[in-house]
Design an enzyme around this catalytic site. Structure first.
Site, PDB file in Angstrom:
ATOM      1  N   CYS A 403       0.817  -1.210   0.000  1.00 28.06           N
ATOM      2  CA  CYS A 403       0.000   0.000   0.000  1.00 28.06           C
ATOM      3  C   CYS A 403       0.847   1.254   0.000  1.00 28.06           C
ATOM      4  O   CYS A 403       0.352   2.351  -0.237  1.00 28.06           O
ATOM      5  CB  CYS A 403      -0.949  -0.016   1.195  1.00 28.06           C
ATOM      6  SG  CYS A 403      -2.365  -1.074   0.891  1.00 28.06           S
ATOM      7  N   LYS A 406       0.733   3.137  -3.372  1.00 30.15           N
ATOM      8  CA  LYS A 406      -0.460   3.841  -3.838  1.00 30.15           C
ATOM      9  C   LYS A 406      -0.139   5.319  -4.059  1.00 30.15           C
ATOM     10  O   LYS A 406       0.860   5.843  -3.565  1.00 30.15           O
ATOM     11  CB  LYS A 406      -1.575   3.743  -2.796  1.00 30.15           C
ATOM     12  CG  LYS A 406      -2.238   2.382  -2.686  1.00 30.15           C
ATOM     13  CD  LYS A 406      -3.391   2.469  -1.713  1.00 30.15           C
ATOM     14  CE  LYS A 406      -4.166   1.165  -1.625  1.00 30.15           C
ATOM     15  NZ  LYS A 406      -5.306   1.273  -0.702  1.00 30.15           N
ATOM     16  N   ASP A 426     -15.431   1.421   1.501  1.00 32.56           N
ATOM     17  CA  ASP A 426     -14.342   0.527   1.136  1.00 32.56           C
ATOM     18  C   ASP A 426     -14.655  -0.335  -0.076  1.00 32.56           C
ATOM     19  O   ASP A 426     -13.740  -0.863  -0.702  1.00 32.56           O
ATOM     20  CB  ASP A 426     -13.998  -0.394   2.321  1.00 32.56           C
ATOM     21  CG  ASP A 426     -13.442   0.407   3.481  1.00 32.56           C
ATOM     22  OD1 ASP A 426     -12.313   0.888   3.353  1.00 32.56           O
ATOM     23  OD2 ASP A 426     -14.149   0.567   4.483  1.00 32.56           O
ATOM     24  N   ASP A 466     -11.719  -5.228   2.514  1.00 31.50           N
ATOM     25  CA  ASP A 466     -12.729  -4.210   2.208  1.00 31.50           C
ATOM     26  C   ASP A 466     -14.139  -4.751   2.392  1.00 31.50           C
ATOM     27  O   ASP A 466     -15.043  -4.045   2.845  1.00 31.50           O
ATOM     28  CB  ASP A 466     -12.564  -3.723   0.768  1.00 31.50           C
ATOM     29  CG  ASP A 466     -11.421  -2.724   0.616  1.00 31.50           C
ATOM     30  OD1 ASP A 466     -10.979  -2.177   1.641  1.00 31.50           O
ATOM     31  OD2 ASP A 466     -10.971  -2.516  -0.513  1.00 31.50           O
ATOM     32  N   GLY A 516      -9.276 -14.972 -13.651  1.00 31.04           N
ATOM     33  CA  GLY A 516      -8.338 -13.883 -13.493  1.00 31.04           C
ATOM     34  C   GLY A 516      -7.650 -13.533 -14.789  1.00 31.04           C
ATOM     35  O   GLY A 516      -8.039 -13.980 -15.872  1.00 31.04           O
ATOM     36  N   HIS A 517      -6.591 -12.751 -14.682  1.00 27.67           N
ATOM     37  CA  HIS A 517      -5.855 -12.290 -15.845  1.00 27.67           C
ATOM     38  C   HIS A 517      -4.381 -12.168 -15.457  1.00 27.67           C
ATOM     39  O   HIS A 517      -4.053 -11.657 -14.388  1.00 27.67           O
ATOM     40  CB  HIS A 517      -6.386 -10.929 -16.306  1.00 27.67           C
ATOM     41  CG  HIS A 517      -5.712 -10.411 -17.540  1.00 27.67           C
ATOM     42  ND1 HIS A 517      -5.884 -10.989 -18.779  1.00 27.67           N
ATOM     43  CD2 HIS A 517      -4.859  -9.368 -17.717  1.00 27.67           C
ATOM     44  CE1 HIS A 517      -5.167 -10.325 -19.680  1.00 27.67           C
ATOM     45  NE2 HIS A 517      -4.536  -9.339 -19.054  1.00 27.67           N
ATOM     46  N   ASP A 604     -11.272  -0.410   7.083  1.00 29.52           N
ATOM     47  CA  ASP A 604      -9.998  -1.085   7.294  1.00 29.52           C
ATOM     48  C   ASP A 604      -8.868  -0.082   7.081  1.00 29.52           C
ATOM     49  O   ASP A 604      -8.988   0.866   6.301  1.00 29.52           O
ATOM     50  CB  ASP A 604      -9.833  -2.317   6.396  1.00 29.52           C
ATOM     51  CG  ASP A 604      -9.888  -2.000   4.924  1.00 29.52           C
ATOM     52  OD1 ASP A 604     -10.504  -0.972   4.555  1.00 29.52           O
ATOM     53  OD2 ASP A 604      -9.335  -2.770   4.123  1.00 29.52           O
TER      54      ASP A 604
END
Length: 729
Positions: A403, A406, A426, A466, A516-517, A604
């Site tokens: 984080c 970010k 969130d 979240d 997913g990717h 959170d």
């Protein structure tokens, strides 16, 4: 610029003396395209040469350990804490407990040896083996407690080589110095299976130490080969018996049992046969060094000095093997300098038949040992090329992962306010029929740990948080993964680790991985798009705090500064291990417990730090908070990295600027308010009369750092206090 693709994988099994040399040298002079992974059951490795000094009381425990985590970070290597179960040289894989196999192109084994206990009936469980050292130290501290209580009467040492004699004298000195009343009631015994002690040393050295032992009242028992241990009684081959209260075992050691199934050529004692190039006899892409290896052409005693000297040859031969060049020969010296201490700060040096003793010899040994440790614990400072031209305004600090990578709260708010001028929770809300609400959230970040399995666990926990913060239950997840450029076998192995870690963590929370990717990129990044559901009347928002409620935080703070320090290889391995343990702890149970105690508002704590997320709750609830900085739960080491080392996440300054209305404080925990958290805890407000019981339930459920950190006030700002009746207990 495109990152260098991964072409080959080097796996180091064990953190022995040779491997720490490999890691340091590859950190100083890396091999482009080589991925390095260290597999070790411990985050640090002891230097055996300083063990007697530690036992004698001349060193602290941290003085004799090399921390493998910052060393791996310096080398650009992955550190994986795990137990090795098997090696398959044909498939070129290493099997570890509870996770996918690790593949390799080149393997090196430096795992040391284990005590030879099972060949002597009754020894296991009745003696204190000196190997492995980490296990021995636990036994040693228990022994010290028993001495303090006055329990032992007779203390014995089985083994009269340098290790046994030196340990015996070190224990004698420590007890003499620290436990005078108990010391005078002890009997001391040293057992040799031959006619003398120190059989590999010159006669003059043997005489000197025999005299030292006799002067200190230590009884030497010759021709005492122990064949059985029964109820703390040593039984010799000749039938002699000696009952002791404490038995230290410093005899020959053996190799781990699993080596027998690897297909590697072993000698009659189970040690790996190696050529003078340090390659194993039957697999040229597998090296073995240190005590676990047996040099076919030039067998040498099991001594740390040889492992240290093998390190430079090993790293050179790894490089040469990759470059398809002729490998170097390791030629161990026939004579080597031996330094044996007598417990006190006195030592004897021996080489080529010559010997000399004195206090200055001990100081010389201490200087040599300390210099060796500094090479691996005081690593060179990271050099970052300063920016020029348009890049001159950028900070030279490496940009944080997790984080910490970010954008700042202030920047994000400026952008989103123009697009979505509403209070943001969130997870996004999507109403579905029959009173249900669907929750959507996504999180994606750069690596905070080089262990892909563990990183996937952290990423899952972080993404699901979240949903839990809004009182919901996650049901499905889509993985979003970017892997470094590399050859197909390398990428396949990496993805196996990632997806296995993700699947394990999702299963813990009963969440289905539905797709997913995956793409290739400059570095490893992992994220998850998560869907959850919640009853319409059970949604938790940030806008629910009420005056006089208590504020509870379920996890400790500090991941941002710790991993920023880790990037500069200045964080202790145990700090990072404890942080990762917290980051992998799901907030699922915490959310359920908070609901049981009438939680009215929740979020959170992640990239914006505690201050940023608390400010969001205050703004949404139109109230203030009085925070007790003394009560903030803090991860071990985070105050040290933040204050003493002045290392902060790259997002820290942005978080601080965004929370400019928060009052200043000189409290040591103050700056941690702005520390960005990866997979942090839940921040919640509940009725104050329920707060202590709620924290107790959280602690019992596995959130040991859960704490009441403040209370809701009627104002609109954050204030601080250090004593408050709402936060008692």
């Amino acid at each position: 610029m495109q990152a260098v693709p991964i072409a080959k994988e080097l796996v180091l099994v064990g953190g022995g003396h040779s491997h720490v040399t490999v890691l340091r040298q590859l950190g100083m002079n890396p091999i482009p395209g080589l991925s390095i992974t260290l597999l070790s059951p411990d985050t640090r490795t002891p230097y055996s040469g300083m063990l007697p000094g530690l036992i004698a009381g001349h060193y602290e425990e941290e003085d004799v350990y090399i921390d493998l985590v910052p060393l791996c970070r310096f080398a650009g290597a992955r550190f994986i804490r795990c137990r090795i179960d098997a090696i398959d040289p044909l498939l070129q894989t290493v099997r570890t407990a509870g996770r996918p196999d690790f593949r390799y192109d080149i393997l090196s084994i430096d795992i040391g040896i284990t005590p030879l206990l099972d060949v002597v009936p009754g020894a296991r469980g009745n003696v204190i083996p000196v190997k492995p050292i980490t296990g021995f130290l636990k036994e040693w501290y228990a022994f010290i407690k028993r001495v303090a209580w006055g329990q032992p009467g007779k203390v014995g040492f089985v083994g009269s080589g340098a290790g046994g004699v030196e340990l015996c004298l070190a224990v004698y000195h420590r007890l003499c110095q620290d436990f005078a009343p108990q010391f005078h009631g002890l009997e001391w015994h040293l057992f040799s299976d031959g006619d003398d002690i120190l059989n590999d040393y010159p006669k003059a050295v043997r005489n000197k130490f025999r005299k030292t032992l006799e002067e200190r009242g230590i009884n030497i028992h010759h021709q005492y080969r122990v064949v059985c241990v029964r109820d703390h009684t040593l039984i010799s081959m000749n039938g002699d018996q000696m009952t002791l209260d404490e038995i230290f075992w410093v005899t020959s050691a053996s190799s781990p049992d699993w080596l027998a199934d690897t297909g590697l050529k072993l000698n009659e004692h189970g040690f790996i046969c190696t050529r003078s190039t340090l390659q194993t006899q039957n697999h040229p892409n597998v090296f073995a060094v240190g005590d676990i290896a047996h040099l076919i052409d030039n067998p040498r005693p099991k001594a740390g000095v040889f492992a240290v000297r093998q390190g430079p040859v090993l790293v050179d031969n790894i490089r040469r093997l990759l470059e398809k060049k002729t490998l170097r020969q390791f030629k161990p010296q026939s004579e080597f300098l031996s330094l044996i201490s007598t417990g006190d700060k006195y030592a004897v040096a021996s080489r080529n038949g010559l010997n000399v003793g004195g206090g200055w010899v001990w100081r010389w040994k201490d200087w040599i040992d300390q210099r060796f440790m500094r090479r691996y614990n005081d690593l060179p400072v990271m050099q970052v090329e300063p920016g020029t031209g348009l890049l001159a305004d950028f900070d030279q600090q490496m940009h944080c992962g997790g984080c910490g990578s970010k954008v700042s709260a202030e920047l994000l708010t400026q952008v989103l306010d123009d697009l979505v001028p509403v209070v943001r929770d969130d997870a996004a809300l999507f109403r579905v029929p029959e009173g249900k609400i669907m929750l959507h959230s996504v999180d994606f970040f750069r690596s905070v740990t080089d262990d892909p399995y563990e990183l996937a666990q952290v990423a899952v926990t972080h993404a699901l948080s979240d949903i839990y913060a809004m009182g919901g239950q996650p049901v499905t997840a889509l993985a979003i993964v970017t892997v470094p450029y590399g050859k197909p076998p390398v990428i396949q192995s990496l993805l196996q680790q990632i997806m296995a870690g993700a699947k394990f963590q999702l299963d813990q929370d009963n969440v289905a991985l539905v797709g997913g990717h995956t793409t290739e990129g400059a570095e490893l990044t992992i994220g998850f798009s998560v869907n959850g559901i919640v009853d319409d009347d059970q949604v938790l928002h940030k806008s629910g705090m009420q005056k006089d409620q208590s504020i509870i935080l379920t996890k400790a703070l500090g991941t941002g500064t710790l991993f920023a320090a880790d990037m500069q290889y200045k964080a202790q391995g145990m700090w990072i291990e404890m942080a990762l343990r917290s980051m992998k702890r799901s907030n699922q149970e915490a959310s359920q417990i908070l609901k049981e105690f009438n939680v009215s508002a929740c979020t959170d704590v992640t990239g914006f730090g505690l201050a940023g997320h608390l400010q969001e709750m205050m703004d949404a609830s139109h109230c203030g908070v009085c925070l007790d900085l003394d009560k903030l739960p803090v991860l071990k080491g985070s105050n040290y990295t933040m204050i003493e080392l002045d290392i902060r996440s790259t997002l820290h300054a942005g978080n601080r600027q965004s929370a400019s209305q928060i009052p200043l404080s000189d409290h040591q925990n103050y700056e941690l308010l702005f520390d960005p958290q990866t997979s942090g805890g839940l921040l919640a407000s509940i009725p104050s009369e329920l707060a202590r019981d709620c924290v107790q339930s959280l602690t019992t459920a596995g959130y040991p750092n859960a704490a009441i950190i403040g209370r809701v006030t009627g104002g609109y700002s954050l204030s601080f206090t250090r004593a408050d009746p709402f936060m008692d207990g």
